[in-house]
Design a protein around this motif. Structure first.
Motif, mmCIF file in Angstrom:
data_model
loop_
_atom_site.group_PDB
_atom_site.id
_atom_site.type_symbol
_atom_site.label_atom_id
_atom_site.label_comp_id
_atom_site.label_asym_id
_atom_site.label_seq_id
_atom_site.Cartn_x
_atom_site.Cartn_y
_atom_site.Cartn_z
ATOM 1 N N PHE A 98 2.950 8.205 -1.144
ATOM 2 C CA PHE A 98 3.434 7.859 -2.462
ATOM 3 C C PHE A 98 2.261 7.647 -3.406
ATOM 4 O O PHE A 98 1.147 7.282 -2.980
ATOM 5 N N GLU A 99 2.478 7.854 -4.671
ATOM 6 C CA GLU A 99 1.435 7.644 -5.668
ATOM 7 C C GLU A 99 1.122 6.150 -5.814
ATOM 8 O O GLU A 99 2.020 5.307 -5.708
ATOM 9 N N LYS A 100 -0.143 5.865 -6.059
ATOM 10 C CA LYS A 100 -0.539 4.492 -6.351
ATOM 11 C C LYS A 100 -0.233 4.185 -7.813
ATOM 12 O O LYS A 100 -0.403 5.044 -8.679
ATOM 13 N N GLY A 101 0.190 2.956 -8.087
ATOM 14 C CA GLY A 101 0.474 2.571 -9.463
ATOM 15 C C GLY A 101 1.833 1.890 -9.602
ATOM 16 O O GLY A 101 2.416 1.414 -8.625
ATOM 17 N N THR A 102 2.297 1.879 -10.826
ATOM 18 C CA THR A 102 3.544 1.165 -11.150
ATOM 19 C C THR A 102 4.730 2.124 -11.179
ATOM 20 O O THR A 102 4.671 3.190 -11.803
ATOM 21 N N LYS A 154 0.830 -1.191 0.000
ATOM 22 C CA LYS A 154 0.000 0.000 0.000
ATOM 23 C C LYS A 154 0.873 1.253 0.000
ATOM 24 O O LYS A 154 1.784 1.379 0.821
ATOM 25 N N ALA A 155 0.551 2.146 -0.916
ATOM 26 C CA ALA A 155 1.329 3.376 -1.003
ATOM 27 C C ALA A 155 1.174 4.222 0.249
ATOM 28 O O ALA A 155 2.128 4.859 0.710
ATOM 29 N N MET A 159 2.469 -0.292 -6.209
ATOM 30 C CA MET A 159 1.847 -0.058 -4.889
ATOM 31 C C MET A 159 0.396 0.369 -5.138
ATOM 32 O O MET A 159 0.115 1.085 -6.101
ATOM 33 N N ARG A 160 -0.479 -0.126 -4.299
ATOM 34 C CA ARG A 160 -1.900 0.196 -4.454
ATOM 35 C C ARG A 160 -2.383 1.110 -3.333
ATOM 36 O O ARG A 160 -1.731 1.303 -2.345
#
Length: 295
Positions: free
Chosen positions: A271-275, A190-191, A294-295
């Motif tokens: 942090f931003e969610k994603g790749t 998790k972000a 991170m989701r």
């Protein structure tokens, strides 16, 4: 009686004179014919000598045309023959003169036989020398080709060594982590729960790389294509690289595990969610990369 005797004496005298005159005429005619015959023989002999001299001159021309290098002895001898030919053409037609020219012709004939024999020897020597030079030329070309081949191989080997004598990295892993107060780090998907991004990789063993202080550039790109960390720039010639941090270490030609961390700019931000994309550069050359989410 006296007159008759005188008359007979006169007749006898006239007969004798007539006989002498006729004899003289016959003798003169014989001398004239002999002279003409001698002149004809002399002219024939002169023509024969001229023809033989011209043949000698032609032989010299052939011999000189076959030589790649001027043979001055042949040139000089040909000049003497040409001079003798010109002199003989305008000479008097008498035995003394013809004998003089025939004597010179015989002398030049002996000279020609000697010079042409020497010239033939010289041609053989030149041919042997040319063959030797051709052989040497072929050998030189082969040596040059061999040297060029070695040069190409050495350049190729130098390129291989140069390319091989660089730091490389492998086994890279990256993720978000939560660091406890105890220092323990827990991987997070998790972000919002992550307070750092951990980037770990192994610098490969390479005996060709000189030992000492080294550095690699780590680049972390978030899902919105932003460069995290310091986001500073380094220039390599006409190329530039934006990096997140510089990983500095002491290299001893052995495998070396390294971990680096990217922290948030603001503790209150997530942090931003994603790749995320992670790249490691040795100078301007990319040595390893990975992705995580991170989701």
């Amino acid at each position: 009686m006296t007159n008759k005797t005188a008359s007979n004496g006169l007749k006898v005298a006239l007969g004798i004179a007539l006989a002498l005159f006729i004899g003289l005429g016959v003798f003169s005619s014989s001398l004239y014919k002999e002279k003409k015959q001698n002149e004809k023989v002399l002219i024939s002999e002169k023509t024969k000598v001229l023809n033989e001299l011209n043949q000698m001159a032609a032989q010299y021309d052939v011999a000189m045309s076959e030589n790649n290098v001027v043979n001055q002895n042949l040139v000089d001898a040909k000049g003497r023959i040409d001079g003798l030919i010109d002199s003989l053409k305008v000479s008097e037609n008498n035995m003394k003169s013809l004998w003089k020219y025939k004597t010179k012709y015989l002398s030049l004939q002996k000279e020609m036989d000697y010079l042409l024999t020497e010239n033939d020897k010289l041609k053989v020597e030149n041919q042997m020398l040319a063959t030797s030079l051709d052989s040497t030329k072929v050998e030189l070309i082969q040596r040059t080709m061999f040297t060029d081949s070695l040069l190409v191989q050495n350049i190729a080997l130098a390129d291989v060594v140069e390319n091989a004598a660089i730091l490389s990295a492998n086994s890279m892993k990256a993720s978000g982590v939560l660091e406890r107060s105890s220092g323990k780090q827990i991987p997070m998907e998790k972000a919002s729960r992550s307070d750092k991004i951990r980037v770990c990789f192994t610098v490969a063993k390479n005996k060709l790389v000189e030992a000492g202080d080294k550095e690699l550039f780590v680049q972390v790109i978030d899902p919105k294509n932003n460069i995290l960390g310091s986001n500073e720039q380094v220039v390599f010639g006409e190329e530039t690289l934006n990096y997140s941090l510089i990983s500095k270490f002491s290299y001893e030609n052995q495998s070396l595990p390294i971990c680096e961390y990217i922290t948030k700019k603001d503790k209150n931000d997530d942090f931003e969610k994603g790749t995320y994309k992670v790249n490691v550069f040795n100078g301007k050359e990319l040595v390893t990369s990975t992705q995580f989410s991170m989701r």
